[in-house]
Design an enzyme around this catalytic site. Structure first.
Site, PDB file in Angstrom:
ATOM      1  CB  CYS A 156      -0.964  -0.007   1.179  1.00  0.00           C
ATOM      2  SG  CYS A 156      -0.302  -0.746   2.672  1.00  0.00           S
ATOM      3  CG  HIS A 239      -0.602   3.883   4.612  1.00  0.00           C
ATOM      4  ND1 HIS A 239      -1.363   3.609   5.727  1.00  0.00           N
ATOM      5  CD2 HIS A 239      -0.218   2.664   4.116  1.00  0.00           C
ATOM      6  CE1 HIS A 239      -1.435   2.305   5.904  1.00  0.00           C
ATOM      7  NE2 HIS A 239      -0.762   1.704   4.945  1.00  0.00           N
TER       8      HIS A 239
HETATM    9  N1  LIG Z   1      -4.625  -3.807   4.903  1.00  0.00           N
HETATM   10  C1  LIG Z   1      -3.979  -3.179   3.921  1.00  0.00           C
HETATM   11  O1  LIG Z   1      -3.879  -1.927   3.885  1.00  0.00           O
HETATM   12  C2  LIG Z   1      -3.341  -3.977   2.807  1.00  0.00           C
HETATM   13  C3  LIG Z   1      -2.831  -3.260   1.734  1.00  0.00           C
HETATM   14  C4  LIG Z   1      -2.236  -3.958   0.687  1.00  0.00           C
HETATM   15  C5  LIG Z   1      -2.155  -5.331   0.747  1.00  0.00           C
HETATM   16  N2  LIG Z   1      -2.649  -6.006   1.826  1.00  0.00           N
HETATM   17  C6  LIG Z   1      -2.563  -7.482   1.794  1.00  0.00           C
HETATM   18  O2  LIG Z   1      -3.884  -7.980   1.508  1.00  0.00           O
HETATM   19  C7  LIG Z   1      -4.097  -9.230   2.179  1.00  0.00           C
HETATM   20  C8  LIG Z   1      -5.328  -9.096   3.073  1.00  0.00           C
HETATM   21  O3  LIG Z   1      -5.069  -8.087   4.055  1.00  0.00           O
HETATM   22  P1  LIG Z   1      -6.117  -7.670   5.180  1.00  0.00           P
HETATM   23  O4  LIG Z   1      -5.538  -6.466   5.783  1.00  0.00           O
HETATM   24  O5  LIG Z   1      -7.495  -7.648   4.634  1.00  0.00           O
HETATM   25  O6  LIG Z   1      -6.000  -8.936   6.174  1.00  0.00           O
HETATM   26  P2  LIG Z   1      -7.072  -9.493   7.227  1.00  0.00           P
HETATM   27  O7  LIG Z   1      -7.947  -8.382   7.707  1.00  0.00           O
HETATM   28  O8  LIG Z   1      -6.295 -10.279   8.203  1.00  0.00           O
HETATM   29  O9  LIG Z   1      -7.981 -10.511   6.349  1.00  0.00           O
HETATM   30  C9  LIG Z   1      -7.526 -11.780   5.948  1.00  0.00           C
HETATM   31  C10 LIG Z   1      -8.633 -12.545   5.225  1.00  0.00           C
HETATM   32  O10 LIG Z   1      -8.143 -13.845   4.872  1.00  0.00           O
HETATM   33  C11 LIG Z   1      -8.986 -14.868   5.441  1.00  0.00           C
HETATM   34  N3  LIG Z   1      -8.189 -16.003   5.881  1.00  0.00           N
HETATM   35  C12 LIG Z   1      -7.334 -16.069   6.951  1.00  0.00           C
HETATM   36  N4  LIG Z   1      -6.817 -17.315   7.054  1.00  0.00           N
HETATM   37  C13 LIG Z   1      -7.350 -18.049   6.039  1.00  0.00           C
HETATM   38  C14 LIG Z   1      -7.212 -19.405   5.626  1.00  0.00           C
HETATM   39  N5  LIG Z   1      -6.414 -20.269   6.279  1.00  0.00           N
HETATM   40  N6  LIG Z   1      -7.915 -19.824   4.561  1.00  0.00           N
HETATM   41  C15 LIG Z   1      -8.740 -18.984   3.888  1.00  0.00           C
HETATM   42  N7  LIG Z   1      -8.924 -17.686   4.232  1.00  0.00           N
HETATM   43  C16 LIG Z   1      -8.224 -17.223   5.300  1.00  0.00           C
HETATM   44  C17 LIG Z   1      -9.638 -14.181   6.631  1.00  0.00           C
HETATM   45  O11 LIG Z   1     -10.841 -14.874   6.949  1.00  0.00           O
HETATM   46  P3  LIG Z   1     -11.424 -14.914   8.465  1.00  0.00           P
HETATM   47  O12 LIG Z   1     -12.053 -13.580   8.700  1.00  0.00           O
HETATM   48  O13 LIG Z   1     -12.412 -16.009   8.399  1.00  0.00           O
HETATM   49  O14 LIG Z   1     -10.262 -15.198   9.367  1.00  0.00           O
HETATM   50  C18 LIG Z   1      -9.894 -12.788   6.064  1.00  0.00           C
HETATM   51  O15 LIG Z   1     -11.024 -12.810   5.242  1.00  0.00           O
HETATM   52  C19 LIG Z   1      -2.794  -9.524   2.939  1.00  0.00           C
HETATM   53  O16 LIG Z   1      -1.990 -10.368   2.170  1.00  0.00           O
HETATM   54  C20 LIG Z   1      -2.171  -8.142   3.111  1.00  0.00           C
HETATM   55  O17 LIG Z   1      -0.772  -8.198   3.262  1.00  0.00           O
HETATM   56  C21 LIG Z   1      -3.248  -5.367   2.844  1.00  0.00           C
END
Ligand SMILES: NC(=O)c1ccc[n+]([C@@H]2O[C@H](COP(=O)([O-])OP(=O)(O)OC[C@H]3O[C@@H](n4cnc5c(N)ncnc54)[C@H](OP(=O)(O)O)[C@@H]3O)[C@@H](O)[C@H]2O)c1
Length: 352
Positions: A156, A239
């Site tokens: 991001c 950010h």
């Molecule tokens: N947040 C940001 O600003 C941002 C920016 C760029 C990229 N990213 C990337 O985008 C991705 C998601 O980020 P996030 O911030 O949304 O993370 P998050 O809030 O932790 O969400 C993770 C998601 O993945 C699911 N999940 C977790 N373990 C799993 C498994 N074993 N099998 C299938 N699904 C599973 C979770 O489901 P449950 O709810 O059921 O646990 C949830 O829906 C990450 O790789 C992160 O590095 C994030």
């Protein structure tokens, strides 16, 4: 590529739909002009459960009506095939994405991913259509069209920086010093414990500085040295980054402003991509994270401000909505861009 429904829309799935990025996907896809949200997943234990009962909704907008009552599925390639879904948006944690995304690709699925797992593979593009549209060609090295592919978007904070620096490359960037002030939503849900971040700042974000260095080079094809400091601050969304770039050619502030003004995204009707990717704010007190816009095009624009020049160095601040431009919106834009390219190539083939 026959992936459209009779209503002209394309079925898509969101993996990781209950997470923070997943929520933004649902917010942006629930009324999308081209895409029909046809499948969503969370972790396996949530399969067959109703979305609104499972999600801890954190966005400042309500859960969109069309998605409230959708049932969550498991990640299942056969189910994707049964539903005729070729385009999958991934908001999975990197360790899960590392095994899931290549398997989807092998099975002919087009994956647009936010996870870092595949970003550094040479044939996997880190795509920002306004910045490095040619990187999309790399999907052929992954086996497309016989197989599927993975296209990633950048981390991001890197995304905001890459968008703002792309048009400035023409001045010759020798090195850059970047400090980030990153919101807690960047760490996903539940993210950091309140006891760690309330009334505090944390001067370290695991792997963030390394990602910024590697990804900027890959996206911008730039040899400049990058010196980042990445800091977590107690803000929910957006950010902020302060940047000094050391420039080869003599430039004035007005040259920089004019370069950002005339940097336009042309040649596509992609609904999520703003025509004006960088917006400069004259008021020295802005941009501020509290104005991380959610609507389009503003959530997809990168805001700059406080432009200064000292000798051969240019300083400025920037604000990127980490969840829209820096995550879900970036992936959606990449998928739109892929489709617009496919349609253009189809039209050109017909002419020949
Ligand atoms: N947040 C940001 O600003 C941002 C920016 C760029 C990229 N990213 C990337 O985008 C991705 C998601 O980020 P996030 O911030 O949304 O993370 P998050 O809030 O932790 O969400 C993770 C998601 O993945 C699911 N999940 C977790 N373990 C799993 C498994 N074993 N099998 C299938 N699904 C599973 C979770 O489901 P449950 O709810 O059921 O646990 C949830 O829906 C990450 O790789 C992160 O590095 C994030």
């Amino acid at each position: 590529m026959k992936i459209k429904r009779n209503n002209g829309k394309i079925d898509v799935a969101v993996l990781g739909a209950t997470g923070v990025v997943g929520q933004v996907f649902l917010h942006m896809l629930s009324h999308h002009k081209w895409f029909e949200l046809s499948m969503i997943t969370g972790s396996e234990v949530r399969a067959n459960k109703t979305y609104c009962n499972e999600v801890r909704w954190v966005l400042p907008e309500p859960i969109p009506e069309p998605v409230k009552d959708i049932k969550l599925d498991k990640i299942d390639i056969n189910l994707l095939k049964e539903k005729g879904i070729r385009i999958v948006f991934s908001a999975l944690p990197a360790d899960i994405a590392r095994s899931v995304e290549p398997e989807l690709r092998e099975n002919g699925i087009y994956v647009f991913s936010n996870a870092s797992a595949m970003r550094y593979e040479s044939h996997v593009p880190i795509l920002i259509p306004e910045v490095n549209p040619g990187a999309l060609e790399n999907i052929k090295q992954q086996g497309f069209p016989t197989k599927g592919f993975v296209v990633t978007n950048a981390n991001c904070s890197t995304t905001g920086l890459a968008v703002v620096l792309a048009p400035l490359k023409t001045f010759g960037i020798k090195e850059m010093f970047v400090s980030t002030y990153q919101s807690v939503s960047g760490a996903g849900y539940p993210g950091l414990p309140a006891m760690d971040i309330m009334g505090n700042t944390i001067p370290y974000i695991q792997k963030e500085e390394e990602k910024m260095k590697v990804e900027l080079k890959k996206i911008l094809q730039l040899d400049a040295a990058v010196y980042p400091h990445c800091v977590r601050i107690p803000v929910l969304f957006g950010h902020l980054e302060t940047v000094w770039i050391h420039i080869e050619k003599p430039v004035e502030k007005e040259d920089i402003l004019e370069t950002w003004r005339s940097f336009k995204f042309q040649g596509s009707q992609c609904p999520t991509l703003p025509e004006q990717p960088v917006v400069y704010m004259d008021d020295e007190r802005f941009p501020q994270p509290k104005m991380s816009f959610w609507g389009l095009p503003a959530g997809m624009q990168v805001f700059t401000g406080r432009l200064r020049k000292e000798e051969d160095k240019i300083g400025f601040t920037l604000l990127v909505n980490n969840l829209v431009r820096g995550a879900a919106g970036g992936s959606i834009a990449n998928a739109e861009f892929f489709i617009s390219r496919q349609e253009r190539e189809g039209r050109e083939e017909k002419k020949v």
